[in-house]
Design an enzyme around this catalytic site. Structure first.
Site, PDB file in Angstrom:
ATOM      1  N   VAL A 186       0.827  -1.203   0.000  1.00 30.71           N
ATOM      2  CA  VAL A 186       0.000   0.000   0.000  1.00 30.71           C
ATOM      3  C   VAL A 186       0.869   1.263   0.000  1.00 30.71           C
ATOM      4  O   VAL A 186       0.440   2.323  -0.463  1.00 30.71           O
ATOM      5  CB  VAL A 186      -0.980  -0.053   1.205  1.00 30.71           C
ATOM      6  CG1 VAL A 186      -0.231   0.092   2.520  1.00 30.71           C
ATOM      7  CG2 VAL A 186      -2.083   0.983   1.091  1.00 30.71           C
ATOM      8  N   HIS A 221      14.018  -6.102 -19.689  1.00 33.63           N
ATOM      9  CA  HIS A 221      14.654  -6.206 -18.360  1.00 33.63           C
ATOM     10  C   HIS A 221      16.185  -6.155 -18.451  1.00 33.63           C
ATOM     11  O   HIS A 221      16.857  -5.653 -17.555  1.00 33.63           O
ATOM     12  CB  HIS A 221      14.154  -7.432 -17.572  1.00 33.63           C
ATOM     13  CG  HIS A 221      14.530  -8.759 -18.141  1.00 33.63           C
ATOM     14  ND1 HIS A 221      13.743  -9.462 -19.017  1.00 33.63           N
ATOM     15  CD2 HIS A 221      15.611  -9.539 -17.920  1.00 33.63           C
ATOM     16  CE1 HIS A 221      14.316 -10.602 -19.318  1.00 33.63           C
ATOM     17  NE2 HIS A 221      15.460 -10.673 -18.664  1.00 33.63           N
ATOM     18  N   ASN A 246       6.139 -10.311  -0.724  1.00 33.59           N
ATOM     19  CA  ASN A 246       6.180 -11.254  -1.849  1.00 33.59           C
ATOM     20  C   ASN A 246       7.434 -11.055  -2.702  1.00 33.59           C
ATOM     21  O   ASN A 246       8.175 -12.010  -2.991  1.00 33.59           O
ATOM     22  CB  ASN A 246       4.918 -11.053  -2.698  1.00 33.59           C
ATOM     23  CG  ASN A 246       4.887 -11.957  -3.913  1.00 33.59           C
ATOM     24  OD1 ASN A 246       5.020 -13.170  -3.787  1.00 33.59           O
ATOM     25  ND2 ASN A 246       4.719 -11.370  -5.086  1.00 33.59           N
ATOM     26  N   THR A 247       7.719  -9.822  -3.099  1.00 38.49           N
ATOM     27  CA  THR A 247       8.895  -9.567  -3.953  1.00 38.49           C
ATOM     28  C   THR A 247      10.187  -9.815  -3.183  1.00 38.49           C
ATOM     29  O   THR A 247      11.159 -10.320  -3.747  1.00 38.49           O
ATOM     30  CB  THR A 247       8.834  -8.128  -4.532  1.00 38.49           C
ATOM     31  OG1 THR A 247       7.690  -8.047  -5.383  1.00 38.49           O
ATOM     32  CG2 THR A 247      10.057  -7.784  -5.336  1.00 38.49           C
ATOM     33  N   CYS A 258      -3.395  -0.058   7.471  1.00 43.34           N
ATOM     34  CA  CYS A 258      -4.478  -0.957   7.881  1.00 43.34           C
ATOM     35  C   CYS A 258      -5.051  -0.588   9.257  1.00 43.34           C
ATOM     36  O   CYS A 258      -6.012  -1.209   9.723  1.00 43.34           O
ATOM     37  CB  CYS A 258      -3.982  -2.390   7.902  1.00 43.34           C
ATOM     38  SG  CYS A 258      -2.592  -2.625   9.030  1.00 43.34           S
ATOM     39  N   MET A 281       6.962   1.861   5.328  1.00 45.35           N
ATOM     40  CA  MET A 281       8.118   2.254   4.488  1.00 45.35           C
ATOM     41  C   MET A 281       8.753   3.557   4.998  1.00 45.35           C
ATOM     42  O   MET A 281       8.047   4.467   5.455  1.00 45.35           O
ATOM     43  CB  MET A 281       7.643   2.462   3.037  1.00 45.35           C
ATOM     44  CG  MET A 281       8.793   2.724   2.066  1.00 45.35           C
ATOM     45  SD  MET A 281       8.256   2.850   0.348  1.00 45.35           S
ATOM     46  CE  MET A 281       7.670   4.544   0.295  1.00 45.35           C
TER      47      MET A 281
END
Ligand code: FMN
Length: 291
Positions: free
Chosen positions: A113, A173, A191-192, A258, A266
């Protein structure tokens, strides 16, 4: 005339006064060191010059012509050898006029987010650096594309495939990996992070990372819910990316999107910008030619 002996011939001729010519052969035999093109032996040359006065004039003329022609040529050649090579026009311009180019920063966003701040992050960098941006599909849910600075191109997975049609076409890339001096992923999703740690590369962003040259600076600013941040996977993955040479800009503790309060937000775009810039400039001052 035969090669190097020609120069000796000038001295030899000069050292013979005309008065000696009547008493030729012994004198000539002793001193002469020259064979002209019309004389097939030293003996014949001696004869031509000292013993048969008619031919002497021709040889004298030849010697004069050769000296006149050769001396300027030799002088030029020697000057060329001792004068340093001039820099080409382009290099000269580079060293005198050109400012060093801006650093090339590849900014990437993944599906946290916190990607709502991505446009702001791009703005922070654009004055100092040349910026290109990459976004994962999940991050596009949070990024307002209209807020991205006009001079920043935003690449997505769609571009990776639409720019390649056939063998020989460039691969996005790889091109972006070549172009960039520095890579920054902010925000970095759980995830990344996991995919980078495991070497997976199923989209544009992770393919760039998988191809990355880790001698170039690479920063990540993770952003996730505190539950995710505190999960044991996070530490394992952070250790793995640290081993690759990726630098962590740690998350901060605050009220999260949230509604929870805790670590995982971040770092602020201004903090990310100043961290990257400070690192780059201090490395540049150390004279690190790689960056
Ligand atoms: C509303 C919403 C907010 C999310 N926020 C985060 C987040 O802050 N951090 C995170 O790691 N994942 C978050 N996720 C989950 C990721 O979007 C999801 O794992 C996604 O697959 C990440 O894909 P990417 O890593 O390719 O960008 C969120 C998902 C939703 C629906």
């Amino acid at each position: 005339m035969r090669g190097p002996r020609a120069s000796n011939s000038c001295q030899a001729l000069a050292s013979h006064p005309p008065s000696n010519r009547s008493n030729q052969s012994e004198t000539c035999d002793t001193h002469f060191d020259f064979i002209c093109c019309g004389c097939h032996s030293e003996e014949q040359a001696i004869k031509n010059i000292w013993c048969e006065g008619g031919a002497c004039t021709d040889v004298w003329l030849s010697v004069k012509v050769v000296v006149i022609l050769l001396v300027p040529l030799l002088t030029q050649r020697i000057e060329a050898l001792i004068t340093p090579e001039p820099v080409s026009g382009e290099e000269e311009t580079m060293s005198v006029d050109a400012e060093p180019r801006k650093p090339r920063i590849l900014l990437a966003a993944s599906g946290s987010v916190a990607a709502i701040k991505f446009a702001n992050l791009c703005h922070c960098f654009t004055e100092w650096a040349e910026v290109r941006a990459v976004a994962t599909n999940a991050s596009l849910h949070f990024i307002d594309k209209t807020s991205i600075p006009k001079d920043v191109v935003l690449y997505t997975d769609e571009d990776e495939w639409s720019s390649w049609k056939k063998l020989g076409d460039t691969v996005l890339h790889i091109e972006l990996r070549r172009w960039a001096d520095i890579m920054v992923i902010a925000p970095l999703s759980a995830n990344t992070l996991g995919k980078i740690a495991g070497g997976l590369c199923d989209n544009l962003l992770t393919s760039i990372v998988r191809a990355w040259d880790y001698s170039k600076p690479f920063f990540v600013a993770p952003a996730m819910n505190t539950f995710m941040w505190n999960n044991p996977f996070t530490e394992r993955h952070l250790i793995s990316i640290d081993e690759l040479g990726i630098s962590l800009i740690p998350p901060v503790t605050k009220r999260l999107a949230c509604g929870d309060y805790g670590n995982g937000a971040m770092a602020e775009p201004s903090t990310i910008y100043s961290t990257v810039r400070l690192f780059y400039e201090s490395k540049s001052q150390q004279g690190n030619g790689d960056i």
